[in-house]
Design an enzyme around this catalytic site. Structure first.
Site, PDB file in Angstrom:
ATOM      1  N   ASP A  15       0.867  -1.180   0.000  1.00 24.73           N
ATOM      2  CA  ASP A  15       0.000   0.000   0.000  1.00 24.73           C
ATOM      3  C   ASP A  15       0.904   1.229   0.000  1.00 24.73           C
ATOM      4  OD1 ASP A  15      -2.656   1.184   2.249  1.00 24.73           O
ATOM      5  OD2 ASP A  15      -1.539   2.161   0.644  1.00 24.73           O
ATOM      6  N   ILE A  16       0.795   2.039  -1.011  1.00 21.93           N
ATOM      7  CA  ILE A  16       1.729   3.179  -1.152  1.00 21.93           C
ATOM      8  C   ILE A  16       1.600   4.145   0.020  1.00 21.93           C
ATOM      9  CG2 ILE A  16       0.205   4.738  -2.499  1.00 21.93           C
ATOM     10  CD1 ILE A  16       2.767   5.153  -4.318  1.00 21.93           C
ATOM     11  N   ASN A  29      -6.214  13.278 -10.697  1.00 18.25           N
ATOM     12  CA  ASN A  29      -6.932  13.758 -11.882  1.00 18.25           C
ATOM     13  C   ASN A  29      -6.666  15.250 -12.008  1.00 18.25           C
ATOM     14  OD1 ASN A  29      -9.011  15.372 -10.470  1.00 18.25           O
ATOM     15  ND2 ASN A  29      -9.619  13.376  -9.665  1.00 18.25           N
ATOM     16  N   VAL A  38      -5.992   5.018  -5.871  1.00 18.36           N
ATOM     17  CA  VAL A  38      -4.846   5.408  -5.032  1.00 18.36           C
ATOM     18  C   VAL A  38      -4.986   6.871  -4.585  1.00 18.36           C
ATOM     19  CG1 VAL A  38      -3.286   6.143  -6.908  1.00 18.36           C
ATOM     20  CG2 VAL A  38      -2.333   5.137  -4.838  1.00 18.36           C
ATOM     21  N   ASP A  39      -5.639   7.674  -5.402  1.00 20.44           N
ATOM     22  CA  ASP A  39      -5.896   9.093  -5.061  1.00 20.44           C
ATOM     23  C   ASP A  39      -6.714   9.167  -3.770  1.00 20.44           C
ATOM     24  OD1 ASP A  39      -7.280  11.861  -7.087  1.00 20.44           O
ATOM     25  OD2 ASP A  39      -6.052  11.823  -5.285  1.00 20.44           O
ATOM     26  N   THR A 123      -3.194   2.805 -14.666  1.00 20.85           N
ATOM     27  CA  THR A 123      -3.594   1.411 -14.962  1.00 20.85           C
ATOM     28  C   THR A 123      -4.873   1.006 -14.257  1.00 20.85           C
ATOM     29  OG1 THR A 123      -2.323   0.504 -13.113  1.00 20.85           O
ATOM     30  CG2 THR A 123      -1.163   0.748 -15.225  1.00 20.85           C
ATOM     31  N   GLY A 124      -5.478   1.904 -13.531  1.00 21.58           N
ATOM     32  CA  GLY A 124      -6.755   1.573 -12.866  1.00 21.58           C
ATOM     33  C   GLY A 124      -7.906   2.200 -13.630  1.00 21.58           C
ATOM     34  N   TYR A 126      -8.075   4.750 -15.313  1.00 18.78           N
ATOM     35  CA  TYR A 126      -7.730   5.338 -16.618  1.00 18.78           C
ATOM     36  C   TYR A 126      -7.458   4.284 -17.682  1.00 18.78           C
ATOM     37  CZ  TYR A 126      -7.749  10.178 -14.920  1.00 18.78           C
ATOM     38  OH  TYR A 126      -8.125  11.413 -14.419  1.00 18.78           O
TER      39      TYR A 126
HETATM   40  N1  APR Z   1      -1.244   1.578  -3.067  1.00 18.84           N
HETATM   41  C1  APR Z   1      -0.639   1.302  -4.255  1.00 18.84           C
HETATM   42  N2  APR Z   1      -1.301   1.201  -5.430  1.00 18.84           N
HETATM   43  C2  APR Z   1      -2.647   1.378  -5.389  1.00 18.84           C
HETATM   44  C3  APR Z   1      -3.354   1.670  -4.193  1.00 18.84           C
HETATM   45  C4  APR Z   1      -2.583   1.762  -2.998  1.00 18.84           C
HETATM   46  N3  APR Z   1      -3.150   2.039  -1.825  1.00 18.84           N
HETATM   47  N4  APR Z   1      -4.680   1.785  -4.499  1.00 18.84           N
HETATM   48  C5  APR Z   1      -4.789   1.557  -5.826  1.00 18.84           C
HETATM   49  N5  APR Z   1      -3.581   1.306  -6.361  1.00 18.84           N
HETATM   50  C6  APR Z   1      -3.233   1.004  -7.751  1.00 18.84           C
HETATM   51  C7  APR Z   1      -4.314   0.401  -8.591  1.00 18.84           C
HETATM   52  O1  APR Z   1      -4.389  -1.001  -8.357  1.00 18.84           O
HETATM   53  C8  APR Z   1      -3.769   0.712  -9.979  1.00 18.84           C
HETATM   54  O2  APR Z   1      -2.827  -0.286 -10.350  1.00 18.84           O
HETATM   55  O3  APR Z   1      -2.930   2.226  -8.388  1.00 18.84           O
HETATM   56  C9  APR Z   1      -3.011   2.029  -9.790  1.00 18.84           C
HETATM   57  C10 APR Z   1      -3.680   3.237 -10.429  1.00 18.84           C
HETATM   58  O4  APR Z   1      -5.092   3.077 -10.365  1.00 18.84           O
HETATM   59  P1  APR Z   1      -6.038   4.349 -10.029  1.00 18.84           P
HETATM   60  O5  APR Z   1      -5.893   4.732  -8.627  1.00 18.84           O
HETATM   61  O6  APR Z   1      -7.408   4.012 -10.528  1.00 18.84           O
HETATM   62  O7  APR Z   1      -5.417   5.547 -10.893  1.00 18.84           O
HETATM   63  P2  APR Z   1      -5.517   5.844 -12.466  1.00 18.84           P
HETATM   64  O8  APR Z   1      -5.745   4.618 -13.265  1.00 18.84           O
HETATM   65  O9  APR Z   1      -4.311   6.662 -12.747  1.00 18.84           O
HETATM   66  O10 APR Z   1      -6.820   6.729 -12.575  1.00 18.84           O
HETATM   67  C11 APR Z   1      -6.798   8.013 -12.000  1.00 18.84           C
HETATM   68  O11 APR Z   1      -8.777   7.593 -10.759  1.00 18.84           O
HETATM   69  O12 APR Z   1      -8.859   7.720  -8.481  1.00 18.84           O
HETATM   70  C12 APR Z   1      -9.135   8.414  -9.634  1.00 18.84           C
HETATM   71  O13 APR Z   1      -8.831  10.715  -9.024  1.00 18.84           O
HETATM   72  C13 APR Z   1      -8.281   9.651  -9.749  1.00 18.84           C
HETATM   73  O14 APR Z   1      -9.518  10.443 -11.622  1.00 18.84           O
HETATM   74  C14 APR Z   1      -8.308   9.861 -11.236  1.00 18.84           C
HETATM   75  C15 APR Z   1      -8.229   8.439 -11.767  1.00 18.84           C
END
Ligand code: APR
Length: 279
Positions: A15-16, A29, A38-39, A123-124, A126
């Site tokens: 967990d970051i 975003n 993760v945001d 990778t989530g 987006y």
């Molecule tokens: N620690 C590490 N990695 C994490 C954690 C965590 N606690 N939570 C999620 N992740 C990973 C996800 O599994 C994924 O591999 O972070 C990666 C990015 O996924 P997202 O958080 O969905 O981010 P992204 O794909 O860049 O989309 C960004 O999502 O949360 C919203 O506000 C954000 O609109 C923006 C969009």
């Protein structure tokens, strides 16, 4: 001698928000006003002051990065970067994603940050294909670290086994990368007379880096890694032979299911060097 880029990289499951580093990177975003994934996790762990500071930043362009304090997080800073939304690959997504890593590391350096943790940006939500994103992440970070000794540790924090496997696959792909084209030949090895081939000074660096990649990919520790790198660098003729030797070591580790700490025996090394040098 600066530590090779790959020796400063690690890939972990976790967990970051828990990482004990100077700065963690947030996959934000453009509004920078929080979200899911993760945001959301970072904002929850940092507390409301983070959002207050973000409000004053006025948003962030895709591919750019902005920095705030870390508040209740173990990390002193949060670097907010906005990854590209995947739209099929024809809208500059690769370059924008690479820019997220480059701009985040540059911002870290300008704030005296030496240890950084990244999630798998884009990778989530987006939708950026994970295999493609992890290869861009590893290559971009290695490239940046190769001219930036200030950053001493980069941790790729995977939130699941699939991401962990993809990062390892990306590093494995780099281990088997074709021989490096020496900077001074314009990258055209075949145009050069092999006898006058300039061996660039850091064959040792290349071999040590590739041995480190093998350690990361296989989750092992080569107790005699530095001595092994010296032995190989002292015997091979050029970077091509060095890559053949380290690829053979990579295969030997895989075939023998090596795990934990291991020392490669001298007869194995001798056999690998005969294979790599043809003599
Ligand atoms: N620690 C590490 N990695 C994490 C954690 C965590 N606690 N939570 C999620 N992740 C990973 C996800 O599994 C994924 O591999 O972070 C990666 C990015 O996924 P997202 O958080 O969905 O981010 P992204 O794909 O860049 O989309 C960004 O999502 O949360 C919203 O506000 C954000 O609109 C923006 C969009």
């Amino acid at each position: 001698m600066s530590v090779s880029p790959i020796s400063r990289i690690s890939v972990i499951l976790g967990d970051i928000t828990q990482q004990q580093v100077d700065a963690i990177v947030n996959a934000a975003n453009p509004s920078l006003l929080g979200g899911g994934g993760v945001d959301g996790a970072i904002h929850r762990a940092a507390g409301p002051e983070l959002l207050e500071e973000c409000r004053a930043l006025g948003g962030c362009e895709t591919g750019e990065a902005k920095i705030t304090k870390g508040y209740r997080l173990p990390a002193r800073f949060v670097i907010h970067t906005v990854g590209p939304v995947w739209r099929g690959g024809g809208h500059g997504e690769d370059n924008l994603l690479a820019s997220c890593y480059r701009k985040s590391l540059a911002l870290a350096e300008s704030h005296g940050v030496t240890t950084v943790a990244f999630p798998a940006i884009s990778t989530g939500a987006y939708g950026f294909p994970l295999a493609r994103a992890t290869l861009i992440a590893i290559k971009t970070v290695i490239e940046h670290l190769s001219h930036s000794p200030a950053i001493t540790k980069v941790v790729f924090v995977c939130h699941g086994d699939q991401a962990l496997r993809m990062y390892h696959d990306a590093i494995r792909e780099l281990v088997h990368e074709p021989p490096y084209a020496p900077e001074n030949s314009g990258g055209k090895i075949q145009d050069r007379d092999r006898t006058s081939y300039d061996i660039t000074p850091d064959i040792y660096e290349q071999v040590a880096g590739q041995l480190r990649m093998i350690e990361i990919v296989h989750g092992i520790r080569l107790v005699n890694r530095d001595a092994l790198a010296e032995t190989i660098a002292g015997v091979v003729k050029d970077r091509g032979q060095a890559s053949v030797a380290t690829a053979a070591i990579n295969s030997w580790v895989a075939v023998n299911s090596i795990h934990g700490e291991t020392e490669i025996a001298e007869d194995v090394i001798a056999r690998i060097l005969r294979h790599a040098t043809g003599r």
